[in-house]
Write a protein that holds these residues in place. Structure first.
Motif, PDB file in Angstrom:
ATOM      1  N   MET A 188      -7.479  11.636  -2.847  1.00  0.00           N
ATOM      2  CA  MET A 188      -6.504  12.387  -1.608  1.00  0.00           C
ATOM      3  C   MET A 188      -6.599  11.534  -0.484  1.00  0.00           C
ATOM      4  SD  MET A 188      -7.567  16.476  -2.427  1.00  0.00           S
ATOM      5  CE  MET A 188      -9.367  16.008  -3.076  1.00  0.00           C
ATOM      6  N   THR A 189      -5.682  11.526   0.334  1.00  0.00           N
ATOM      7  CA  THR A 189      -5.483  10.929   1.588  1.00  0.00           C
ATOM      8  C   THR A 189      -5.162  11.989   2.441  1.00  0.00           C
ATOM      9  OG1 THR A 189      -4.503   9.034   0.194  1.00  0.00           O
ATOM     10  CG2 THR A 189      -4.208   8.770   2.338  1.00  0.00           C
ATOM     11  N   ARG A 190      -5.756  11.696   3.650  1.00  0.00           N
ATOM     12  CA  ARG A 190      -5.503  12.726   4.822  1.00  0.00           C
ATOM     13  C   ARG A 190      -5.285  12.033   6.099  1.00  0.00           C
ATOM     14  NH1 ARG A 190     -11.102  15.493   3.048  1.00  0.00           N
ATOM     15  NH2 ARG A 190     -10.401  16.628   1.426  1.00  0.00           N
ATOM     16  N   PHE A 191      -4.112  12.500   6.844  1.00  0.00           N
ATOM     17  CA  PHE A 191      -3.889  11.957   7.958  1.00  0.00           C
ATOM     18  C   PHE A 191      -2.996  13.019   8.565  1.00  0.00           C
ATOM     19  CE2 PHE A 191      -1.246   9.718   5.059  1.00  0.00           C
ATOM     20  CZ  PHE A 191       0.059  10.148   5.184  1.00  0.00           C
ATOM     21  N   THR A 192      -2.602  12.866   9.777  1.00  0.00           N
ATOM     22  CA  THR A 192      -1.749  14.137  10.524  1.00  0.00           C
ATOM     23  C   THR A 192      -0.096  13.705  10.749  1.00  0.00           C
ATOM     24  OG1 THR A 192      -3.588  14.579  11.712  1.00  0.00           O
ATOM     25  CG2 THR A 192      -1.436  15.280  12.737  1.00  0.00           C
ATOM     26  N   VAL A 193       0.474  14.458  10.340  1.00  0.00           N
ATOM     27  CA  VAL A 193       1.979  14.169  10.382  1.00  0.00           C
ATOM     28  C   VAL A 193       2.807  15.188  11.250  1.00  0.00           C
ATOM     29  CG1 VAL A 193       4.304  13.902   9.177  1.00  0.00           C
ATOM     30  CG2 VAL A 193       2.134  13.170   8.183  1.00  0.00           C
ATOM     31  N   ASN A 194       3.294  14.648  12.310  1.00  0.00           N
ATOM     32  CA  ASN A 194       3.879  15.541  13.350  1.00  0.00           C
ATOM     33  C   ASN A 194       3.032  16.901  13.765  1.00  0.00           C
ATOM     34  OD1 ASN A 194       6.387  14.019  13.225  1.00  0.00           O
ATOM     35  ND2 ASN A 194       7.094  15.513  11.323  1.00  0.00           N
ATOM     36  N   ASN A 195       1.845  16.420  14.077  1.00  0.00           N
ATOM     37  CA  ASN A 195       0.824  17.225  14.548  1.00  0.00           C
ATOM     38  C   ASN A 195       0.247  18.241  13.524  1.00  0.00           C
ATOM     39  OD1 ASN A 195       0.949  16.038  17.167  1.00  0.00           O
ATOM     40  ND2 ASN A 195       2.801  17.192  17.762  1.00  0.00           N
ATOM     41  N   GLN A 196       0.548  18.245  12.352  1.00  0.00           N
ATOM     42  CA  GLN A 196      -0.199  18.789  11.357  1.00  0.00           C
ATOM     43  C   GLN A 196      -0.863  18.201  10.374  1.00  0.00           C
ATOM     44  OE1 GLN A 196       0.565  22.214  10.984  1.00  0.00           O
ATOM     45  NE2 GLN A 196       1.668  21.925  13.137  1.00  0.00           N
ATOM     46  N   PRO A 197      -2.300  18.597  10.223  1.00  0.00           N
ATOM     47  CA  PRO A 197      -2.963  17.653   9.282  1.00  0.00           C
ATOM     48  C   PRO A 197      -2.349  17.837   7.875  1.00  0.00           C
ATOM     49  CG  PRO A 197      -4.114  19.636  10.044  1.00  0.00           C
ATOM     50  CD  PRO A 197      -2.740  19.770  10.722  1.00  0.00           C
ATOM     51  N   VAL A 198      -2.282  16.758   7.048  1.00  0.00           N
ATOM     52  CA  VAL A 198      -1.739  16.766   5.643  1.00  0.00           C
ATOM     53  C   VAL A 198      -2.781  16.101   4.685  1.00  0.00           C
ATOM     54  CG1 VAL A 198       0.687  16.738   6.234  1.00  0.00           C
ATOM     55  CG2 VAL A 198      -0.520  14.542   5.991  1.00  0.00           C
ATOM     56  N   GLU A 199      -2.664  16.411   3.339  1.00  0.00           N
ATOM     57  CA  GLU A 199      -3.625  15.871   2.600  1.00  0.00           C
ATOM     58  C   GLU A 199      -2.619  15.510   1.194  1.00  0.00           C
ATOM     59  OE1 GLU A 199      -6.833  17.601  -0.218  1.00  0.00           O
ATOM     60  OE2 GLU A 199      -7.480  17.447   1.618  1.00  0.00           O
ATOM     61  N   TYR A 200      -2.551  14.150   1.027  1.00  0.00           N
ATOM     62  CA  TYR A 200      -1.469  13.970  -0.181  1.00  0.00           C
ATOM     63  C   TYR A 200      -2.328  13.598  -1.435  1.00  0.00           C
ATOM     64  CZ  TYR A 200       2.269  13.367   3.321  1.00  0.00           C
ATOM     65  OH  TYR A 200       3.132  13.575   3.954  1.00  0.00           O
ATOM     66  N   LYS A 201      -1.951  14.400  -2.375  1.00  0.00           N
ATOM     67  CA  LYS A 201      -2.857  13.880  -3.700  1.00  0.00           C
ATOM     68  C   LYS A 201      -1.956  12.994  -4.550  1.00  0.00           C
ATOM     69  CE  LYS A 201      -4.915  18.665  -3.621  1.00  0.00           C
ATOM     70  NZ  LYS A 201      -5.182  19.845  -4.237  1.00  0.00           N
ATOM     71  N   VAL A 211       6.250   1.496  12.853  1.00  0.00           N
ATOM     72  CA  VAL A 211       6.020   0.953  11.640  1.00  0.00           C
ATOM     73  C   VAL A 211       6.962   1.431  10.541  1.00  0.00           C
ATOM     74  CG1 VAL A 211       4.336   1.186   9.748  1.00  0.00           C
ATOM     75  CG2 VAL A 211       3.691   1.240  12.225  1.00  0.00           C
ATOM     76  N   ARG A 212       7.356   0.494   9.802  1.00  0.00           N
ATOM     77  CA  ARG A 212       8.351   0.442   8.701  1.00  0.00           C
ATOM     78  C   ARG A 212       7.404   1.182   7.573  1.00  0.00           C
ATOM     79  NH1 ARG A 212      12.527  -3.484  10.114  1.00  0.00           N
ATOM     80  NH2 ARG A 212      12.345  -3.227  12.437  1.00  0.00           N
ATOM     81  N   SER A 213       7.870   2.353   7.385  1.00  0.00           N
ATOM     82  CA  SER A 213       6.970   3.323   6.495  1.00  0.00           C
ATOM     83  C   SER A 213       7.223   2.830   5.227  1.00  0.00           C
ATOM     84  CB  SER A 213       7.335   4.911   6.695  1.00  0.00           C
ATOM     85  OG  SER A 213       8.649   5.032   6.156  1.00  0.00           O
ATOM     86  N   CYS A 214       8.261   2.026   4.642  1.00  0.00           N
ATOM     87  CA  CYS A 214       8.272   1.446   3.376  1.00  0.00           C
ATOM     88  C   CYS A 214       7.321   0.436   3.221  1.00  0.00           C
ATOM     89  CB  CYS A 214       9.439   1.135   2.939  1.00  0.00           C
ATOM     90  SG  CYS A 214      10.005  -0.569   3.826  1.00  0.00           S
ATOM     91  N   GLN A 215       6.514  -0.041   4.035  1.00  0.00           N
ATOM     92  CA  GLN A 215       5.783  -1.027   3.879  1.00  0.00           C
ATOM     93  C   GLN A 215       4.115  -0.613   4.318  1.00  0.00           C
ATOM     94  OE1 GLN A 215       6.450  -4.653   3.032  1.00  0.00           O
ATOM     95  NE2 GLN A 215       8.166  -2.842   2.453  1.00  0.00           N
ATOM     96  N   ALA A 216       3.961   0.706   4.766  1.00  0.00           N
ATOM     97  CA  ALA A 216       2.553   1.300   4.821  1.00  0.00           C
ATOM     98  C   ALA A 216       2.240   1.979   3.650  1.00  0.00           C
ATOM     99  CB  ALA A 216       2.817   1.953   6.132  1.00  0.00           C
ATOM    100  N   THR A 217       1.202   1.710   3.259  1.00  0.00           N
ATOM    101  CA  THR A 217       0.580   2.787   2.063  1.00  0.00           C
ATOM    102  C   THR A 217      -0.164   3.907   2.819  1.00  0.00           C
ATOM    103  OG1 THR A 217      -1.422   1.570   1.698  1.00  0.00           O
ATOM    104  CG2 THR A 217       0.614   1.035   0.483  1.00  0.00           C
ATOM    105  N   ILE A 218      -0.169   5.078   1.936  1.00  0.00           N
ATOM    106  CA  ILE A 218      -1.037   6.057   2.575  1.00  0.00           C
ATOM    107  C   ILE A 218      -2.310   5.988   2.519  1.00  0.00           C
ATOM    108  CG2 ILE A 218       1.087   8.004   2.017  1.00  0.00           C
ATOM    109  CD1 ILE A 218      -0.567   9.006  -0.526  1.00  0.00           C
ATOM    110  N   GLY A 219      -2.840   5.429   1.527  1.00  0.00           N
ATOM    111  CA  GLY A 219      -4.134   4.769   1.576  1.00  0.00           C
ATOM    112  C   GLY A 219      -4.652   4.337   2.794  1.00  0.00           C
ATOM    113  N   ALA A 220      -3.855   3.117   3.109  1.00  0.00           N
ATOM    114  CA  ALA A 220      -3.959   2.163   4.289  1.00  0.00           C
ATOM    115  C   ALA A 220      -3.842   2.922   5.698  1.00  0.00           C
ATOM    116  CB  ALA A 220      -3.200   1.166   4.421  1.00  0.00           C
ATOM    117  N   ILE A 221      -3.316   4.011   5.932  1.00  0.00           N
ATOM    118  CA  ILE A 221      -3.207   4.722   7.131  1.00  0.00           C
ATOM    119  C   ILE A 221      -4.156   6.130   7.009  1.00  0.00           C
ATOM    120  CG2 ILE A 221      -0.795   3.952   7.575  1.00  0.00           C
ATOM    121  CD1 ILE A 221       0.164   6.637   7.020  1.00  0.00           C
TER     122      ILE A 221
END
Length: 184
Positions: free
Chosen positions: A1-14, A55-65
């Motif tokens: 699972m990867t966690r970060f904040t998107v538009n001021n909302q915490p998200v967790e991507y499985k 940042v160009r989002s097509c080049q950033a992996t969710i694990g890296a951010i």
């Protein structure tokens, strides 16, 4: 699972940590303002703000951010009140509109870092591609946005009081999914 904040909302991507941020935003979070253009980071249609950087989002992996703060066009302002959005509208920048979210995000990051960008700064920093060729208007819009952000300019975003607000398509046919009965 990867966690970060998107538009001021915490998200967790499985999702697989190698998933490009672009697809997590569009497919998992339904934030479709971030556009898929080239998939190679060249066009800039997918530009988002990650911790204050364009940042160009097509080049950033969710694990890296993981642990970062991401802002998409939807999070910039819900009512299009951000200075860059106002300036793009005032200078009639959008044509087809496809590249505009990425351009706006790149411009917002530029004027956040440089309160008074020159034409050269704008052309050097905003390398997003636009097939409609609105580059001169983009420069004008970014300079206007910077003036608005500094408080040196303002745009009246209210409609002209004499402007009619009639339905623009009163005679347009409405889609009806019911089958048309056969004629007798």
């Amino acid at each position: 699972m990867t966690r970060f904040t998107v538009n001021n909302q915490p998200v967790e991507y499985k999702m697989d940590p190698q998933t490009p941020l672009l697809w997590a935003l569009r497919d998992a979070s339904n934030l479709t303002g971030t556009k898929y253009g080239c998939g190679t980071g060249q066009c800039g249609a997918c530009t988002v703000d990650i911790d204050g950087e364009a940042v160009r989002s097509c080049q950033a992996t969710i694990g890296a951010i993981e642990g970062t703060f991401v802002t998409t066009i939807e999070g910039l302002s819900r009512d299009r009140s951000h200075a860059v959005q106002q300036a793009f509208i005032a200078k009639n920048v959008p044509q087809c509109g496809f590249c505009i979210p990425g351009m706006i995000m790149a411009a917002a990051m530029l004027i956040k870092a440089n309160r008074n960008p020159s034409e050269e700064d704008i052309r050097k920093t905003i390398t997003n591609l636009c097939r409609c060729g609105v580059y001169p208007r983009i420069v004008e819009a970014v300079q206007l946005a910077a003036r608005i952000q500094r408080g040196d300019a303002a745009i009246d975003v209210t409609a002209d009081p004499g402007e009619a607000r009639a339905d623009p398509t009163p005679d347009a046919p409405v889609f009806d999914p019911r089958p048309t009965p056969p004629s007798p």
